[in-house]
Write a protein that holds these residues in place. Sequence first.
Motif, short mmCIF file in Angstrom:
data_model
loop_
_atom_site.label_atom_id
_atom_site.label_comp_id
_atom_site.label_asym_id
_atom_site.label_seq_id
_atom_site.Cartn_x
_atom_site.Cartn_y
_atom_site.Cartn_z
N THR A 31 13.91 11.90 41.81
CA THR A 31 15.30 12.13 42.82
C THR A 31 14.84 13.07 44.04
O THR A 31 15.08 12.86 44.92
CB THR A 31 16.18 13.39 41.82
OG1 THR A 31 16.33 12.81 41.02
CG2 THR A 31 16.96 13.99 42.94
N PHE A 32 14.17 14.09 44.18
CA PHE A 32 13.08 15.04 44.76
C PHE A 32 12.57 14.32 46.09
O PHE A 32 12.73 14.79 47.66
CB PHE A 32 12.48 16.09 44.37
CG PHE A 32 12.82 17.08 45.27
CD1 PHE A 32 12.99 16.96 46.41
CD2 PHE A 32 11.81 18.50 45.60
CE1 PHE A 32 13.30 18.52 47.42
CE2 PHE A 32 11.88 19.32 46.62
CZ PHE A 32 12.51 19.90 47.33
N GLU A 33 12.06 13.16 45.13
CA GLU A 33 11.43 12.10 46.39
C GLU A 33 12.57 11.40 47.15
O GLU A 33 12.34 10.78 48.48
CB GLU A 33 10.40 11.18 45.48
CG GLU A 33 8.97 11.99 45.52
CD GLU A 33 7.90 11.94 46.49
OE1 GLU A 33 8.19 11.70 47.88
OE2 GLU A 33 7.31 12.73 46.42
N GLY A 34 13.22 11.16 46.73
CA GLY A 34 14.50 10.45 47.48
C GLY A 34 15.20 11.39 48.56
O GLY A 34 16.28 11.15 49.13
N LEU A 35 14.83 12.24 48.29
CA LEU A 35 15.66 13.24 49.41
C LEU A 35 14.77 13.44 51.09
O LEU A 35 15.33 14.55 51.22
CB LEU A 35 16.30 14.55 48.57
CG LEU A 35 17.12 14.74 47.01
CD1 LEU A 35 17.42 15.35 46.41
CD2 LEU A 35 18.50 14.15 48.12
N ARG A 36 13.96 12.97 50.95
CA ARG A 36 13.31 13.01 52.21
C ARG A 36 14.56 13.02 53.19
O ARG A 36 14.77 12.11 53.78
CB ARG A 36 12.88 12.05 52.29
CG ARG A 36 11.25 12.04 53.94
CD ARG A 36 11.02 10.89 53.97
NE ARG A 36 9.86 11.05 55.12
CZ ARG A 36 8.84 11.38 55.03
NH1 ARG A 36 7.73 11.31 53.94
NH2 ARG A 36 7.61 11.68 55.91
N VAL A 77 14.69 25.35 48.79
CA VAL A 77 14.21 25.03 47.59
C VAL A 77 14.33 25.84 46.41
O VAL A 77 14.06 26.42 46.10
CB VAL A 77 13.28 23.99 47.35
CG1 VAL A 77 13.13 23.25 46.31
CG2 VAL A 77 12.89 22.93 48.42
N LYS A 78 15.28 25.45 45.79
CA LYS A 78 16.39 26.81 44.76
C LYS A 78 16.48 26.41 43.19
O LYS A 78 17.43 25.02 42.99
CB LYS A 78 17.45 27.36 44.98
CG LYS A 78 17.22 28.56 46.06
CD LYS A 78 18.33 29.34 46.64
CE LYS A 78 18.49 30.02 47.40
NZ LYS A 78 20.19 30.80 47.52
N GLY A 79 15.42 26.75 42.47
CA GLY A 79 15.42 25.82 41.19
C GLY A 79 14.87 24.63 40.59
O GLY A 79 15.51 24.46 39.90
N TYR A 80 14.40 23.78 41.51
CA TYR A 80 13.43 22.99 41.26
C TYR A 80 12.39 23.00 39.56
O TYR A 80 12.21 23.57 40.30
CB TYR A 80 12.47 22.72 42.48
CG TYR A 80 12.04 21.41 42.32
CD1 TYR A 80 12.75 20.71 42.18
CD2 TYR A 80 10.66 21.35 42.20
CE1 TYR A 80 11.65 19.00 41.24
CE2 TYR A 80 9.57 20.11 42.01
CZ TYR A 80 10.20 18.91 42.24
OH TYR A 80 9.49 18.01 42.09
N PRO A 101 7.45 16.77 46.09
CA PRO A 101 7.97 15.50 47.16
C PRO A 101 6.48 15.27 48.16
O PRO A 101 5.72 16.14 48.91
CB PRO A 101 8.69 15.64 48.16
CG PRO A 101 9.79 16.58 47.48
CD PRO A 101 8.40 17.43 46.73
N HIS A 102 5.61 14.11 48.01
CA HIS A 102 4.61 14.49 49.67
C HIS A 102 5.38 14.52 50.56
O HIS A 102 4.51 14.54 51.50
CB HIS A 102 3.89 12.31 49.58
CG HIS A 102 3.61 12.47 48.01
ND1 HIS A 102 4.26 12.13 47.17
CD2 HIS A 102 2.19 12.50 47.17
CE1 HIS A 102 2.76 12.25 46.08
NE2 HIS A 102 2.09 12.47 46.26
N TRP A 103 6.56 14.31 51.18
CA TRP A 103 6.99 14.50 51.87
C TRP A 103 7.41 16.02 52.89
O TRP A 103 7.03 16.15 54.52
CB TRP A 103 8.55 13.61 52.77
CG TRP A 103 10.09 14.31 51.81
CD1 TRP A 103 10.25 13.24 50.27
CD2 TRP A 103 10.26 15.41 51.71
NE1 TRP A 103 10.81 14.21 50.10
CE2 TRP A 103 10.81 14.99 50.74
CE3 TRP A 103 10.38 16.16 52.45
CZ2 TRP A 103 12.19 16.40 50.03
CZ3 TRP A 103 11.60 17.19 51.96
CH2 TRP A 103 12.31 17.65 50.93
N LEU A 161 1.72 25.27 44.40
CA LEU A 161 1.95 25.58 45.18
C LEU A 161 1.49 24.38 46.17
O LEU A 161 -0.09 23.53 45.79
CB LEU A 161 1.45 26.44 46.62
CG LEU A 161 1.65 27.91 45.49
CD1 LEU A 161 1.50 28.76 46.45
CD2 LEU A 161 3.63 27.53 45.34
N PRO A 162 2.95 23.41 46.46
CA PRO A 162 2.16 22.23 47.55
C PRO A 162 1.27 22.56 48.83
O PRO A 162 0.88 23.24 49.97
CB PRO A 162 3.60 21.82 48.31
CG PRO A 162 4.67 23.11 48.08
CD PRO A 162 3.89 23.70 47.58
#
Length: 512
Positions: free
Chosen positions: A85-90, A100-103, A109-111, A131-132
């Motif tokens: 889902t998070f990937e789709g929110l680019r 980003v809260k509560g993920y 996501p890569h983006w 961490l990213p």
Amino acid sequence: MGELKFLQTLPIFIIGQDRGCGIKELQDLNLRGSLIIRNLENVMSRADAQEANLKEKPNLHKLCFSWGSWGHYIDLKLAGNVEETFEGLRPHSNLKRLEVKGYVGVRFPHWMTSLNLVEISLINCRRCEQLPQLGQLPLLKVLVIQGMHAVKSIGNLFYGDNVAEGFPSLEKLRLEDMPNLEEWSGFNGREVLPCLNRLFVVRCPKLTTLPCLQSLKKLKLKDSNEMLLGSVANLTSLSYLNIEDFKELRSLSGGLFPNHTRLLTLNIWGCAKLESLSRELGNLAALESLSVVYCDELVSLPEELQNLTSLQKLRIQDCKGLTSLRLQGLSSLKHLTIQSCKSLTSLMGGLQHLTALQSLYIMECPELASLPEDMQHLMSLRQLRIWHCDKLTCLPEWLKHVTTLEELSIWGLKSLTALPEWIGNLSSLQYLNIIKCDKLGCLPSGLQLLTNLDRLIIRDCPQLEKRCEKEKGEDWHYIAHIPDIEIGYTKSESESARGGKGCGRLLGLKRR
């Protein structure tokens, strides 16, 4: 919501499962500014997330993605779907701020590492162990990492593939509520975060060292491992240092300030067991502000304090074990506050040399029976506040020589029975406040000489209030010339006619 084709401002959108509450409602909206999207746990797939069409909204500059109650009550069986889902929110590449809260996913996501973000906040992403690679973001200036309980180390992956350019623009970093963070390293011992000037480390109980941060100017360490303080010795570029809530810390040992020639502000707060301060404090030649607050076991200040010839502001507050205080050599001191030191019985010699002192606040020191008698040379003093010093029976004689005084505030002096006649010598006095001095029976006639006195407050002083009753009281003729008068909780007619301009001064006297 999706039918509002011309809607541009939508501060918050809460996703539900009912018709018309899905994330698809955002698809055709040309939104601008900032947007908070809550309850993202109700988005079931990557395809559903993509229907929000966030990547086609170039005028959105700030986005907040929030799951549940910040991730506390989400079924972890959905974690895999959450990552998709998070990937789709680019979002669009114009996005500047992301929160980003509560993920509850394990991977970000890569983006996230390919945008032109200026500010990122990662809050309560409790299952993420890494961490990213945010070090690759060339424009990132502010980074907040909070409540990421699974992260144990910060290292090479954090800085990115090209560590020589990692975080080239980062100026502010906050690490908070990281209970399992044990290690924070640089890259093969080299300097990292070349532009970082502000760092806050809060509630990181296992972190013991910081990397080499040569550009750091402001450092706040709070409620963390005592060993972390050892890293301060190497951060010689600091101009601001805050040490707070180290509850088991007993001493600031030697070696903490070996060569801090640039340190301007030092705050030591909430170290309840701290018994002594380092004698190296005397080495801080540039120090301008020192605060020691809520250090119950502190018995004395080091003699080397007298070497702080640049010190302009000193605050000693809620140090219950402090019985005496000696201040000397502080030739640049302008503001001195001594507050809530319950065992303080004396202010020893040295205060007469504070010739630059402009404000002196002595508050809530119930055992202090007198002030030193050798302070007549305080010819720069503008403000004097003496509050809740129960044993103080009279104002100090030296005060009659301080003709520069503009504000005198006495509050809660239960043993004070009279004001001296020499108060008329205070020719520059503009504000006089007498509050909760029960035993004061009358005013001195010398008040008539204070032609610059602009504001008088007498409150919770039963005898004085009666004697100062307008045009009737026995002492009214001493104060009738003052433009703004407040007796009890009512203002004089002259002040009311001017719109109550004196109220702000009274508000300024409230305990901070």
